[in-house]
Write a protein that holds these residues in place. Structure first.
Motif, short mmCIF file in Angstrom:
data_model
loop_
_atom_site.label_atom_id
_atom_site.label_comp_id
_atom_site.label_asym_id
_atom_site.label_seq_id
_atom_site.Cartn_x
_atom_site.Cartn_y
_atom_site.Cartn_z
N GLY A 7 -10.40 20.36 37.51
CA GLY A 7 -9.61 20.06 36.06
C GLY A 7 -8.93 18.70 36.16
N LEU A 8 -8.96 17.78 37.01
CA LEU A 8 -8.44 16.64 37.19
C LEU A 8 -9.23 15.42 36.42
CD1 LEU A 8 -7.40 16.35 40.96
CD2 LEU A 8 -5.90 16.89 39.03
N HIS A 9 -8.54 14.48 36.24
CA HIS A 9 -9.41 13.36 35.43
C HIS A 9 -10.37 12.97 36.24
CE1 HIS A 9 -10.09 9.29 34.56
NE2 HIS A 9 -9.38 9.17 33.59
N PRO A 10 -11.71 12.57 35.73
CA PRO A 10 -12.82 12.24 36.70
C PRO A 10 -12.63 11.33 37.84
CG PRO A 10 -13.26 12.44 34.45
CD PRO A 10 -11.95 12.54 34.47
N TRP A 11 -11.92 10.31 37.61
CA TRP A 11 -11.63 9.21 38.66
C TRP A 11 -10.70 9.89 39.79
CZ3 TRP A 11 -7.88 4.57 38.24
CH2 TRP A 11 -7.98 3.72 39.37
N VAL A 12 -9.59 10.37 39.17
CA VAL A 12 -8.79 11.17 40.26
C VAL A 12 -9.63 12.11 40.83
CG1 VAL A 12 -6.82 12.37 40.67
CG2 VAL A 12 -6.55 10.68 38.61
N ARG A 13 -10.11 13.06 40.12
CA ARG A 13 -11.13 14.00 41.03
C ARG A 13 -12.02 13.61 41.98
NH1 ARG A 13 -13.50 16.16 36.57
NH2 ARG A 13 -15.55 14.99 36.59
N GLU A 14 -12.63 12.24 41.76
CA GLU A 14 -13.48 11.90 42.87
C GLU A 14 -12.51 11.52 43.93
OE1 GLU A 14 -15.48 7.66 43.79
OE2 GLU A 14 -16.04 8.46 41.72
N MET A 15 -11.56 10.71 44.00
CA MET A 15 -10.58 10.48 44.88
C MET A 15 -10.04 11.80 45.40
SD MET A 15 -8.33 6.98 43.56
CE MET A 15 -7.82 7.78 42.00
N ALA A 16 -9.95 12.79 44.89
CA ALA A 16 -9.57 14.05 45.54
C ALA A 16 -10.63 14.39 46.55
CB ALA A 16 -9.09 15.02 44.50
N ALA A 17 -11.68 14.50 45.83
CA ALA A 17 -12.91 14.83 46.65
C ALA A 17 -13.14 14.15 47.75
CB ALA A 17 -14.22 14.97 45.64
N TYR A 18 -13.11 12.86 47.63
CA TYR A 18 -13.09 12.01 48.82
C TYR A 18 -12.03 12.08 50.15
CZ TYR A 18 -13.24 7.47 51.40
OH TYR A 18 -13.40 6.74 52.81
N THR A 19 -10.62 12.54 49.49
CA THR A 19 -9.76 12.98 50.52
C THR A 19 -10.12 14.45 51.23
OG1 THR A 19 -8.14 12.15 49.05
CG2 THR A 19 -7.53 13.80 50.55
N PHE A 20 -10.91 15.31 50.63
CA PHE A 20 -11.30 16.46 51.20
C PHE A 20 -12.49 16.39 51.82
CE2 PHE A 20 -8.36 18.22 47.85
CZ PHE A 20 -7.47 18.63 48.70
N GLY A 21 -12.95 15.18 51.93
CA GLY A 21 -14.34 14.90 52.69
C GLY A 21 -15.83 15.69 51.94
N CYS A 73 -17.14 14.13 49.21
CA CYS A 73 -17.90 13.17 48.61
C CYS A 73 -17.54 11.56 49.32
CB CYS A 73 -17.72 12.93 47.04
SG CYS A 73 -16.25 11.88 46.49
N GLU A 74 -18.41 10.66 48.94
CA GLU A 74 -18.02 9.26 49.32
C GLU A 74 -17.61 8.43 48.35
OE1 GLU A 74 -18.47 8.55 52.46
OE2 GLU A 74 -19.73 9.90 53.04
N VAL A 75 -17.33 7.44 48.50
CA VAL A 75 -16.80 6.40 47.34
C VAL A 75 -18.18 6.28 46.25
CG1 VAL A 75 -15.89 4.07 46.62
CG2 VAL A 75 -15.22 5.12 48.75
N GLY A 76 -17.92 6.78 45.15
CA GLY A 76 -18.93 6.64 44.08
C GLY A 76 -19.18 8.03 43.79
N GLY A 77 -18.90 9.14 44.69
CA GLY A 77 -19.12 10.64 44.34
C GLY A 77 -20.28 10.99 44.99
N ALA A 78 -21.28 10.34 45.69
CA ALA A 78 -22.33 10.87 46.41
C ALA A 78 -21.80 11.86 47.44
CB ALA A 78 -23.10 9.76 47.32
N PRO A 79 -22.67 13.13 47.43
CA PRO A 79 -22.14 14.09 48.65
C PRO A 79 -21.98 13.40 49.85
CG PRO A 79 -23.84 14.88 46.94
CD PRO A 79 -23.81 13.26 47.08
N ALA A 80 -20.85 14.18 50.41
CA ALA A 80 -20.65 13.64 51.87
C ALA A 80 -20.57 15.16 52.64
CB ALA A 80 -19.15 13.24 52.13
#
Length: 342
Positions: free
Chosen positions: A33-47, A49-56
């Protein structure tokens, strides 16, 4: 008549895996539910995705706090939704604190990857941390039962966390010796606030949302705080004498960065203080500093304090009625967390 086969208790690693699998779908739904950019940073934090959104496939951490929340709810016989909801709130707050800590400490890597502020910038990392904090509060506010008490538990833990972080930052500005030096008892208070408050909150939140009486909730909070002090002190021991293959840090890493850890502070309260202070101030010969700290009793005192805190945590848990299976898994988690070096 054939007896049913007995089920072996889960190991701590299995407990952590089970809780992560239980919590991750709920955590992903919250972050979605977060803003898309913030959502990407959150996903990066949790491991995720990578920077840019590619799965990690990188690790998002052990998930200790979320496991404590799940087990806290299960230990009091709470409903199925209580543990995951408490775990999501705690995991969001933990991620928020790491984002901000990395900025304050100037850390450039975490779990083998650039920290969020290095990957996205300082301003975006602050924004992402703020968003995770707000989402944690919202997650608890929407709880079907016990929301007000849960939010109070979280706000108390956050206040303590801020106090602990403030003390930790100020410790770096104080001298190694003399009347203004940092005392071991001050360090214990800092560790309870910075590390123990959120561990205690995790277990207590699960129990609170699980409908436990206030005395049980308070006992789980106290046990988690003692566990947090033990965890921090064991981490201090590993930061000086730990195996790099296990810790992921160079040997004597905390001495190289001149951290005022518990073994160091104990040694600085002995006749070895002057010599040790000179070694620490110069930053040279961390091997000699480590040997001097050990001779002065810093390592043994740290391990004694950790054992004492574990004993208090276990006695506190034993004094309240808990479901046997979840209580056993809590005990396994304690062993995993703090008996690495004991």
């Amino acid at each position: 008549m054939t007896a049913a086969p007995s089920t072996a208790p889960l190991t701590a690693v299995q407990v952590l895996d089970r809780c992560r699998e239980l919590v991750r779908p709920e955590l992903e739904r919250a972050v979605a539910g977060l803003h898309p950019w913030v959502r990407e940073m959150a996903a990066y934090t949790f491991g995720w995705c990578e920077v840019g959104g590619a799965p990690a496939t990188s690790s998002g951490g052990k998930g200790v706090r979320q496991a404590l929340a799940v087990l806290g709810a299960e230990a009091v016989g709470g409903p199925a939704h209580a543990g995951p909801r408490a775990a999501v709130a705690v995991e969001l707050v933990h991620a928020f604190s790491l984002l901000h800590d990395d900025i304050m400490d100037g850390d450039t890597s975490r779990r083998g990857r650039p920290t969020v502020w290095r990957a996205y910038g300082t301003g975006p990392a602050v924004l992402a941390g703020d968003a995770l904090f707000a989402l944690a509060v919202d997650t608890l506010a929407e709880a079907p039962a016990g929301a007000a008490g849960a939010v109070r538990l979280l706000s108390t833990a956050l206040g303590d966390l801020v106090r602990g972080q403030a003390d930790d930052l100020l410790f770096a500005t104080r001298p190694w010796t003399g009347p203004e030096r940092v005392r071991p008892e001050e360090y214990r208070t800092m560790a309870e606030h910075k590390t123990g408050a959120l561990l205690g909150c995790a277990a207590a939140l699960g129990a609170a949302l699980g409908g436990a009486p206030p005395a049980t909730v308070a006992a789980l909070d106290r046990a988690g705080r003692h566990l947090g002090i033990a965890f921090q002190i064991v981490d201090d021991v590993l930061g000086v004498w730990g195996d790099p293959a296990v810790t992921g840090k160079p040997v004597h890493s905390d001495l190289r960065t001149r951290k005022k850890t518990f073994p160091v502070l104990v040694a600085l309260d002995t006749p070895a203080a002057g010599q040790l202070a000179r070694l620490l101030e110069s930053g040279e010969r961390p091997d000699a500093a480590a040997a001097l700290i050990e001779r002065a009793g810093g390592r043994s005192a740290a391990l004694r304090e950790a054992r004492r805190r574990i004993a208090v945590a276990e006695a506190t848990l034993a004094a309240v009625p808990l479901q046997a299976e979840a209580g056993g898994e809590l005990g396994a988690l304690v062993d995993f967390l703090v008996r690495r070096e004991l």
